[in-house]
Design an enzyme around this catalytic site. Structure first.
Site, PDB file in Angstrom:
ATOM      1  N   ASP A  27       0.816  -1.220   0.000  1.00 20.86           N
ATOM      2  CA  ASP A  27       0.000   0.000   0.000  1.00 20.86           C
ATOM      3  C   ASP A  27       0.855   1.277   0.000  1.00 20.86           C
ATOM      4  O   ASP A  27       1.954   1.301   0.546  1.00 20.86           O
ATOM      5  CB  ASP A  27      -0.899  -0.012   1.247  1.00 20.86           C
ATOM      6  CG  ASP A  27      -1.997   1.036   1.165  1.00 20.86           C
ATOM      7  OD1 ASP A  27      -2.348   1.451   0.044  1.00 20.86           O
ATOM      8  OD2 ASP A  27      -2.506   1.440   2.221  1.00 20.86           O
TER       9      ASP A  27
ATOM     10  N   GLY B  86      -0.158   5.345  -4.514  1.00 19.59           N
ATOM     11  CA  GLY B  86      -0.781   6.603  -4.941  1.00 19.59           C
ATOM     12  C   GLY B  86      -0.152   7.794  -4.227  1.00 19.59           C
ATOM     13  O   GLY B  86       0.180   8.808  -4.861  1.00 19.59           O
TER      14      GLY B  86
ATOM     15  N   ASN C  55     -10.968  -2.453  -4.826  1.00 19.06           N
ATOM     16  CA  ASN C  55     -10.180  -1.531  -5.649  1.00 19.06           C
ATOM     17  C   ASN C  55     -10.821  -1.208  -7.008  1.00 19.06           C
ATOM     18  O   ASN C  55     -10.370  -0.299  -7.716  1.00 19.06           O
ATOM     19  CB  ASN C  55      -8.748  -2.063  -5.845  1.00 19.06           C
ATOM     20  CG  ASN C  55      -7.895  -1.956  -4.593  1.00 19.06           C
ATOM     21  OD1 ASN C  55      -7.006  -2.772  -4.357  1.00 19.06           O
ATOM     22  ND2 ASN C  55      -8.141  -0.929  -3.766  1.00 19.06           N
TER      23      ASN C  55
HETATM   24  C1  IPE Z   1      -5.357  -2.503   0.334  1.00 18.48           C
HETATM   25  O1  IPE Z   1      -5.044  -1.178   0.115  1.00 18.48           O
HETATM   26  C2  IPE Z   1      -5.344  -3.269  -0.945  1.00 18.48           C
HETATM   27  C3  IPE Z   1      -4.046  -3.415  -1.583  1.00 18.48           C
HETATM   28  C4  IPE Z   1      -2.914  -2.924  -1.187  1.00 18.48           C
HETATM   29  C5  IPE Z   1      -4.054  -4.184  -2.788  1.00 18.48           C
HETATM   30  P1  IPE Z   1      -6.177  -0.054  -0.088  1.00 18.48           P
HETATM   31  O2  IPE Z   1      -5.460   1.197  -0.345  1.00 18.48           O
HETATM   32  O3  IPE Z   1      -7.144  -0.507  -1.100  1.00 18.48           O
HETATM   33  O4  IPE Z   1      -6.899  -0.059   1.327  1.00 18.48           O
HETATM   34  P2  IPE Z   1      -7.727   1.080   2.055  1.00 18.48           P
HETATM   35  O5  IPE Z   1      -8.745   1.577   1.076  1.00 18.48           O
HETATM   36  O6  IPE Z   1      -6.776   2.165   2.446  1.00 18.48           O
HETATM   37  O7  IPE Z   1      -8.308   0.413   3.248  1.00 18.48           O
HETATM   38  C1  IPE Z   2      -1.696   0.178  -3.200  1.00 22.38           C
HETATM   39  O1  IPE Z   2      -1.447   1.541  -3.250  1.00 22.38           O
HETATM   40  C2  IPE Z   2      -2.031  -0.417  -4.536  1.00 22.38           C
HETATM   41  C3  IPE Z   2      -3.441  -0.821  -4.667  1.00 22.38           C
HETATM   42  C4  IPE Z   2      -4.334  -0.739  -3.725  1.00 22.38           C
HETATM   43  C5  IPE Z   2      -3.872  -1.355  -5.948  1.00 22.38           C
HETATM   44  P1  IPE Z   2      -2.615   2.613  -3.268  1.00 22.38           P
HETATM   45  O2  IPE Z   2      -2.990   2.869  -4.679  1.00 22.38           O
HETATM   46  O3  IPE Z   2      -3.726   2.219  -2.373  1.00 22.38           O
HETATM   47  O4  IPE Z   2      -1.870   3.887  -2.689  1.00 22.38           O
HETATM   48  P2  IPE Z   2      -2.460   4.952  -1.698  1.00 22.38           P
HETATM   49  O5  IPE Z   2      -2.934   4.212  -0.483  1.00 22.38           O
HETATM   50  O6  IPE Z   2      -3.581   5.637  -2.406  1.00 22.38           O
HETATM   51  O7  IPE Z   2      -1.316   5.843  -1.398  1.00 22.38           O
HETATM   52 MG    MG Z   3      -4.037   2.528  -0.404  1.00 18.65          MG
END
Ligand code: IPE
Ligand code: IPE
Ligand code: MG
Length: 246
Positions: A25, A28, A73
């Site tokens: 995680d 982004g 997601n």
């Molecule tokens: C969990 O991260 C899923 C993955 C890393 C694939 P998210 O970014 O989707 O989780 P939340 O929304 O912060 O709980």
């Molecule tokens: C994890 O990183 C990847 C997926 C959940 C697919 P994020 O995309 O959730 O990154 P943040 O949490 O928004 O920073």
């Molecule tokens: Mg995330």
């Protein structure tokens, strides 16, 4: 392979988890911090997955599970989801070429049926061709949700009851464990979540009953082998009691 001459490995404790699960995680936020599109973060995150998976394989961790895409997601923009699926495809093509080299066994956990035919075909080939490998088991969680997994297990078990193959009184915890995606595997000993979020987000909810946790503020693309070794060292000093007394 010069494992013990390796400076990184010198930092390793003698007790390693048998199964490590990682919630990848923070991609982004990593991109946002740099004024880049979120997709750039996913690219870096995918590369870091390669680095960390290779390292865990090199140090001899037997099972690893990576959370790459959750059932939730799909709420993201089409552009973001498409990029993640493209990156996944790139990795699958690469993995297919290198299966014999790494001796890893790959398993895809989650509902594959809604992914593209191309992805499904690649995943199936990799699973079949790597089934004979006896090295590290790598579970990739794609379109995975813990609740989804348990719902599938319930359906499976209900069907066996309906067919007269199973009595409801004979359903045990082992019956559930035998009907989830990670059947035949030990539960994760250590679950790592970078990015400063302190939650499971629907990851391995059945399997994590007695897992140890490691939360790190570093974002996944910045999570290095050094960060991982810190988690491993901390884990090695924990006392696991499983409800008993030690
Ligand atoms: C969990 O991260 C899923 C993955 C890393 C694939 P998210 O970014 O989707 O989780 P939340 O929304 O912060 O709980
Ligand atoms: C994890 O990183 C990847 C997926 C959940 C697919 P994020 O995309 O959730 O990154 P943040 O949490 O928004 O920073
Ligand atoms: Mg995330």
């Amino acid at each position: 392979m010069g494992l013990f001459n390796n400076k990184k490995s010198n930092e390793l404790p003698s007790v390693l988890p048998e199964h490590i699960a990682i919630i990848m995680d923070g991609n982004g936020r990593w991109a946002k911090k740099r004024g880049l599109p979120r997709t750039a973060g996913h690219k870096r995150g995918a590369n870091n997955f390669r680095t960390i998976a290779n390292y865990l394989n090199e140090i001899g961790v037997k099972y690893m599970t990576f959370y790459a895409f959750s059932t939730e997601n799909w709420k993201r923009s089409k552009d973001e989801v498409d990029t993640i699926m493209e990156l996944f495809k790139d990795y699958l093509n690469e993995a297919l070429d290198r299966l014999n080299e790494t001796n890893m066994r790959m398993i895809f956990i989650g509902d594959k049926s809604v992914l593209t035919d191309e992805l499904q075909a690649l995943m199936e080939r990799i699973e079949t061709e790597s089934a004979k490998n006896d090295g590290t088991v790598v579970n990739m969680a794609i379109n995975y949700g813990g609740r989804q997994e348990l719902t599938f297990a319930c359906k499976e078990i209900a069907q066996r009851v309906k067919n007269g193959e199973l009595n409801p009184e004979d359903i045990t915890e082992d019956t559930i464990s035998a009907n989830i995606f990670t059947k035949d595997q030990p539960d994760p000993d250590l679950i790592i979540r970078p990015s400063g979020e302190y939650r499971l987000s629907n990851f391995l909810i059945w399997q994590s009953a007695y897992s140890e946790f490691w939360f790190d503020n570093v974002l996944w693309p910045d999570f290095t082998i050094k960060d991982l070794n810190r988690a491993l060292n901390d884990y090695a000093n924990r006392q696991r009691r499983f409800g008993g007394v030690k």
